[in-house]
Design an enzyme around this catalytic site. Sequence first.
Site, mmCIF file in Angstrom:
data_model
loop_
_atom_site.group_PDB
_atom_site.id
_atom_site.type_symbol
_atom_site.label_atom_id
_atom_site.label_comp_id
_atom_site.label_asym_id
_atom_site.label_seq_id
_atom_site.Cartn_x
_atom_site.Cartn_y
_atom_site.Cartn_z
ATOM 1 N N HIS A 143 3.800 10.059 9.740
ATOM 2 C CA HIS A 143 3.990 8.620 9.554
ATOM 3 C C HIS A 143 2.909 8.104 8.594
ATOM 4 C CE1 HIS A 143 5.421 4.619 10.805
ATOM 5 N NE2 HIS A 143 4.157 4.239 10.744
ATOM 6 N N GLY A 154 -1.145 6.912 16.287
ATOM 7 C CA GLY A 154 -2.287 7.111 15.401
ATOM 8 C C GLY A 154 -3.531 7.460 16.179
ATOM 9 N N HIS A 186 6.258 3.924 6.062
ATOM 10 C CA HIS A 186 6.434 2.582 6.631
ATOM 11 C C HIS A 186 5.810 1.572 5.670
ATOM 12 C CE1 HIS A 186 4.926 -0.237 10.151
ATOM 13 N NE2 HIS A 186 5.755 -0.862 9.332
ATOM 14 N N MET A 226 0.170 -0.496 3.075
ATOM 15 C CA MET A 226 -0.133 -1.929 3.239
ATOM 16 C C MET A 226 -0.651 -2.501 1.921
ATOM 17 S SD MET A 226 -2.073 -1.827 6.901
ATOM 18 C CE MET A 226 -1.540 -0.706 8.211
ATOM 19 N N GLY A 256 -0.029 1.307 19.407
ATOM 20 C CA GLY A 256 -0.523 1.403 20.774
ATOM 21 C C GLY A 256 0.208 2.416 21.639
ATOM 22 N N ASP A 265 1.451 4.755 6.575
ATOM 23 C CA ASP A 265 1.456 3.286 6.554
ATOM 24 C C ASP A 265 0.990 2.765 5.206
ATOM 25 O OD1 ASP A 265 2.191 2.569 9.292
ATOM 26 O OD2 ASP A 265 0.371 3.662 9.833
ATOM 27 N N MET A 306 4.592 -1.863 4.537
ATOM 28 C CA MET A 306 4.168 -3.204 4.944
ATOM 29 C C MET A 306 3.730 -3.922 3.679
ATOM 30 S SD MET A 306 2.214 -2.010 8.378
ATOM 31 C CE MET A 306 2.321 -0.292 7.860
ATOM 32 N N SER A 310 0.430 9.060 13.015
ATOM 33 C CA SER A 310 0.143 8.128 11.931
ATOM 34 C C SER A 310 -1.155 8.513 11.236
ATOM 35 C CB SER A 310 0.046 6.697 12.474
ATOM 36 O OG SER A 310 -0.336 5.854 11.418
HETATM 37 C C1 DX5 Z 1 0.077 -0.520 12.277
HETATM 38 C C2 DX5 Z 1 0.717 0.732 11.777
HETATM 39 C C3 DX5 Z 1 0.718 1.850 12.740
HETATM 40 C C4 DX5 Z 1 -0.646 2.341 13.157
HETATM 41 C C5 DX5 Z 1 -0.512 2.818 14.578
HETATM 42 O O1 DX5 Z 1 0.341 -1.544 11.397
HETATM 43 O O2 DX5 Z 1 2.052 0.491 11.402
HETATM 44 O O3 DX5 Z 1 1.507 2.944 12.270
HETATM 45 O O4 DX5 Z 1 -1.141 3.387 12.364
HETATM 46 O O5 DX5 Z 1 -1.773 3.092 15.061
HETATM 47 P P1 DX5 Z 1 -2.078 3.196 16.612
HETATM 48 O O6 DX5 Z 1 -1.212 4.294 17.154
HETATM 49 O O7 DX5 Z 1 -3.540 3.527 16.637
HETATM 50 O O8 DX5 Z 1 -1.761 1.874 17.239
HETATM 51 ZN ZN ZN Z 2 3.353 2.286 10.942
#
Ligand code: DX5
Ligand code: ZN
Length: 217
Positions: free
Chosen positions: A33, A197, A66, A37, A177, A35, A68, A8
């Site tokens: 990946h 990530g 992804h 937002m 996580g 994100d 959001m 990520s």
């Molecule tokens: C959270 C994102 C994830 C995030 C994951 O809303 O969708 O993709 O980047 O990050 P880690 O792996 O650090 O939890």
């Molecule tokens: Zn994500």
Amino acid sequence: MKTLVAPSILAANFLRLGDDIEMVNKSQADLFHLDIMDGKFVPNITFGFDIISQIKKTAQKPLDVHLMIEQPERYLEAFKKAGADYLSVHYETCPHLHRTVQAIKDLGMKAGVVINPHNPVDLLTDIAKDADFFLLMSVNPGFGGQQFIFNTYSRIKKLKNIISDNGGKALIEVDGGVNTENAGLLAEAGADILVAGSSVFGADNPIETIAKLKVTK
Ligand code: DX5
Ligand code: ZN
């Protein structure tokens, strides 16, 4: 078969993004990946089309975007144009989910449906056959570096049954996580794609960490 790994970019160093993209290119990772937002659906804002297009120019692996954001159906074509290969929308943001999934596919992208940790996976039953993949959030969306939520293992198993009971072929992606400690159990439960990530970009040796996240299923 091995799990697919999607680092990520949210956890990358944005001042040296080119270097981090090169690292992922060289690694055994399968996808990037990204994100997106909007500060409305989730309490954080990330980046948009111009950054995605820049990443697309150097990325040698498909982009897994992804969303959001509220009303994602307004921007499907723009994400395709920017370079998305996989595009996922949240169940929670789509009153006409079936239509949105079809529209993503019609644009030539893999269509994904994401569900938040509190929402029962049974909600995906009637879309199980249509989606190319499902993304189970294993943290509440909005931020990297949060703690993995443990009910994810049983959610993966339940979802896997729902997909096969409905004659679907969707892959299961897990996001939030994920690290080298829980990757094995996630794969055992049925996860196909692992998003990571902070465990990748925060590691002393990200290339080695990505290799360790590719576990045998
Ligand atoms: C959270 C994102 C994830 C995030 C994951 O809303 O969708 O993709 O980047 O990050 P880690 O792996 O650090 O939890
Ligand atoms: Zn994500």
